[in-house]
Design an enzyme around this catalytic site. Structure first.
Site, PDB file in Angstrom:
ATOM      1  N   ASP A 145      11.758  -4.581  12.679  1.00 18.68           N
ATOM      2  CA  ASP A 145      11.605  -4.311  11.244  1.00 18.68           C
ATOM      3  C   ASP A 145      12.368  -3.046  10.886  1.00 18.68           C
ATOM      4  O   ASP A 145      12.206  -2.009  11.516  1.00 18.68           O
ATOM      5  CB  ASP A 145      10.109  -4.140  10.919  1.00 18.68           C
ATOM      6  CG  ASP A 145       9.846  -4.069   9.424  1.00 18.68           C
ATOM      7  OD1 ASP A 145       8.994  -4.813   8.943  1.00 18.68           O
ATOM      8  OD2 ASP A 145      10.499  -3.252   8.739  1.00 18.68           O
TER       9      ASP A 145
ATOM     10  N   ASP B  45      14.307  -7.935   6.076  1.00 21.65           N
ATOM     11  CA  ASP B  45      14.509  -6.826   7.024  1.00 21.65           C
ATOM     12  C   ASP B  45      13.696  -6.966   8.300  1.00 21.65           C
ATOM     13  O   ASP B  45      13.580  -6.017   9.056  1.00 21.65           O
ATOM     14  CB  ASP B  45      14.246  -5.480   6.346  1.00 21.65           C
ATOM     15  CG  ASP B  45      12.770  -5.100   6.348  1.00 21.65           C
ATOM     16  OD1 ASP B  45      11.925  -5.999   6.185  1.00 21.65           O
ATOM     17  OD2 ASP B  45      12.482  -3.909   6.524  1.00 21.65           O
ATOM     18  N   GLU B  46      13.112  -8.133   8.558  1.00 16.17           N
ATOM     19  CA  GLU B  46      12.327  -8.246   9.791  1.00 16.17           C
ATOM     20  C   GLU B  46      12.425  -9.656  10.373  1.00 16.17           C
ATOM     21  O   GLU B  46      12.647 -10.621   9.662  1.00 16.17           O
ATOM     22  CB  GLU B  46      10.863  -7.877   9.547  1.00 16.17           C
ATOM     23  CG  GLU B  46      10.211  -8.730   8.499  1.00 16.17           C
ATOM     24  CD  GLU B  46       8.744  -8.382   8.267  1.00 16.17           C
ATOM     25  OE1 GLU B  46       8.021  -8.196   9.270  1.00 16.17           O
ATOM     26  OE2 GLU B  46       8.335  -8.325   7.102  1.00 16.17           O
TER      27      GLU B  46
HETATM   28  N1  DCP Z   1      10.111  -4.734  -0.777  1.00 19.25           N
HETATM   29  C1  DCP Z   1       9.932  -4.952  -2.146  1.00 19.25           C
HETATM   30  N2  DCP Z   1       8.663  -4.980  -2.693  1.00 19.25           N
HETATM   31  C2  DCP Z   1       7.575  -4.754  -1.902  1.00 19.25           C
HETATM   32  C3  DCP Z   1       7.727  -4.536  -0.523  1.00 19.25           C
HETATM   33  C4  DCP Z   1       9.022  -4.529   0.023  1.00 19.25           C
HETATM   34  O1  DCP Z   1      10.917  -5.158  -2.854  1.00 19.25           O
HETATM   35  N3  DCP Z   1       6.346  -4.771  -2.456  1.00 19.25           N
HETATM   36  C5  DCP Z   1      11.472  -4.690  -0.221  1.00 19.25           C
HETATM   37  C6  DCP Z   1      11.964  -3.279  -0.124  1.00 19.25           C
HETATM   38  C7  DCP Z   1      11.893  -2.932   1.328  1.00 19.25           C
HETATM   39  C8  DCP Z   1      12.085  -4.264   1.997  1.00 19.25           C
HETATM   40  O2  DCP Z   1      11.522  -5.220   1.104  1.00 19.25           O
HETATM   41  O3  DCP Z   1      12.901  -1.997   1.685  1.00 19.25           O
HETATM   42  C9  DCP Z   1      11.416  -4.356   3.352  1.00 19.25           C
HETATM   43  O4  DCP Z   1      10.002  -4.228   3.244  1.00 19.25           O
HETATM   44  P1  DCP Z   1       9.147  -3.431   4.295  1.00 19.25           P
HETATM   45  O5  DCP Z   1       7.732  -3.715   4.006  1.00 19.25           O
HETATM   46  O6  DCP Z   1       9.665  -3.650   5.667  1.00 19.25           O
HETATM   47  O7  DCP Z   1       9.372  -1.890   3.889  1.00 19.25           O
HETATM   48  P2  DCP Z   1      10.534  -0.920   4.287  1.00 19.25           P
HETATM   49  O8  DCP Z   1      11.517  -1.533   5.200  1.00 19.25           O
HETATM   50  O9  DCP Z   1      11.120  -0.352   3.035  1.00 19.25           O
HETATM   51  O10 DCP Z   1       9.748   0.254   5.013  1.00 19.25           O
HETATM   52  P3  DCP Z   1       9.113   0.256   6.478  1.00 19.25           P
HETATM   53  O11 DCP Z   1       9.814   1.362   7.204  1.00 19.25           O
HETATM   54  O12 DCP Z   1       7.665   0.552   6.279  1.00 19.25           O
HETATM   55  O13 DCP Z   1       9.348  -1.077   7.092  1.00 19.25           O
HETATM   56 MG    MG Z   2      10.889  -2.584   6.909  1.00 20.25          MG
END
Ligand code: DCP
Ligand code: MG
Length: 391
Positions: free
Chosen positions: A6, A101-102
């Site tokens: 992720d 992203d995962e």
């Molecule tokens: N995303 C979004 N709305 C949300 C959650 C996520 O648009 N409610 C998008 C933005 C994030 C991406 O999806 O960058 C990936 O979600 P993640 O939950 O993996 O969050 P991040 O990658 O940003 O942070 P982390 O380091 O916690 O994985």
């Molecule tokens: Mg993420």
């Protein structure tokens, strides 16, 4: 072992990568503060102020007046997403993306080529950093649920391995919110009855779980023990058809159970044909009275939609891979995956006449069943099923 990879603060990290002026400062990617925009993601600097995904941008600005807000560039994120998937696929063909992203990676067949699962985890992180200038967190564990928890627990820039003998000591102290799929509502319900950690949840017996969570009881029972036997299913093969029966009363007799299996195979293969699909993977699921479940699967040499072939494979799995004891069974399931729309026939000439006969037989029984109902025609060894759930 299964890997869950992720990306850290995915959208935000890409923005910081592409614009050095943004580095080291609290930043969110999201909508406008004037409208009713929400935060898509916050970088780790912004999270220190309590800012998180789905929060109104206006509120985020209130928490951190210095905050930089960047509008999303979805096309760029999609391109990066594609590139990380290519990196994953250079280590195993079994990649199941969960979102942009995962992804889960099943490395059981390929780990030895790359120095083992942990080394794959390190190599993936290094390759993503070198090629894309981004940081990923990796969880490595015997199954999906555990790998998913592992990748999250020490973010960012983490690599967490859970070995089989560490499952209990890893899970027990965790707060129940860490369990994949426990949302706010379920979390609150659990807390009301003093279930705070996974160890607390594990102490509930199956009957109490059933009272509390109904259909999800089994799910939580398994989660609390780190049990999860779902396969990593690559995106293009994600389609599957299955059918399962929870019996009104547990079945101990193996012949009766086999009769139910025949029923399930017949109905699943009929649905397969009605979609014009063929399947290559079959899966058998048995859940015992005490909630223990086992699944056994097999990949067939060629995709098929013939009841007779599926039955033969199911029979073999049932008799060789399912313990032939008298433990009472509460649920039986049969599924076919790796489905595809087959337009050509790939048969050895030798088999052809026999298969043609089977095909005609299926066509006739499908016609009769469609016209007069499921129980109008069935194989002699098959049971009627009183209570069936299809997925
Ligand atoms: N995303 C979004 N709305 C949300 C959650 C996520 O648009 N409610 C998008 C933005 C994030 C991406 O999806 O960058 C990936 O979600 P993640 O939950 O993996 O969050 P991040 O990658 O940003 O942070 P982390 O380091 O916690 O994985
Ligand atoms: Mg993420």
């Amino acid at each position: 072992m299964i890997l869950h990879v992720d990306m850290d603060a995915f959208y935000a990290s890409i923005e910081q990568r592409d614009n050095p002026a943004l580095r080291g400062r609290p930043l969110v990617v999201g909508g406008s503060a004037e409208g009713r925009g929400v935060v898509a993601t916050a970088n780790y600097e912004a999270r220190r102020f309590g800012i998180h995904s789905a929060m109104p941008v206006r509120k985020a600005l209130h928490l951190c007046p210095d905050l930089t807000i960047v509008r999303p560039r979805m096309d760029v994120y999609a391109q990066v997403s594609k590139e990380i998937r290519e990196i994953f696929e250079s280590f195993t063909p079994l990649v199941e993306p969960l979102s942009f992203d995962e992804a889960f990676l099943d490395v059981r067949e390929t780990a030895h080529l790359f120095g083992g699962p942990e080394q794959i985890g390190r190599s993936i992180k290094e390759t993503i950093r070198a090629r894309l200038g981004l940081v990923a967190s990796v969880g490595i564990a015997p199954n999906k649920v555990l790998a998913k928890i592992a990748s999250d627990i020490q973010k960012p820039d983490a690599l967490v391995v859970i070995h089989p003998d560490q499952i209990e000591s890893f899970l027990d102290p965790l707060p129940i919110e860490r369990l994949w799929g426990v949302g706010k509502a379920t979390g609150a319900t659990m807390k009301r009855i003093s279930i705070r950690t996974i160890a607390d949840l594990k102490r509930l017996d199956p009957d109490s779980l059933q009272d509390l969570f109904g259909n999800s009881a089994q799910h939580y029972w398994e989660l609390a023990r780190g049990i999860d036997d779902r396969a990593v299913v690559p995106y293009r093969e994600a389609k599957s058809i299955s059918s399962e029966t929870t019996f009104p009363e547990d079945i101990s007799n193996r012949e009766d159970l086999y009769g139910c299996l025949v029923y399930l195979v017949e109905s699943v293969s009929r649905r397969l044909r009605s979609h014009g699909w063929k399947g290559k993977g079959i899966e058998l699921k048995v859940r015992y009275h005490d909630f223990h479940s086992i699944t056994r699967s097999q990949i067939l040499p060629n995709p098929t939609d013939l009841t007779e072939e599926l039955l033969r494979a199911a029979n073999l799995l049932f008799h060789t891979k399912i313990p032939q004891d008298n433990r009472p069974v509460r649920l039986l399931g049969f599924g076919i995956h790796h489905l595809r729309q087959e337009t050509y026939q790939q048969l050895s000439l030798f088999d052809q006449p026999k298969l043609e006969k089977q095909r005609s037989l299926d066509q006739v029984t499908d016609l009769i069943a469609n016209k007069f109902g499921r129980n109008a025609i069935r194989r002699a060894e098959g049971n009627r099923s009183p209570n069936r759930r299809d997925r």
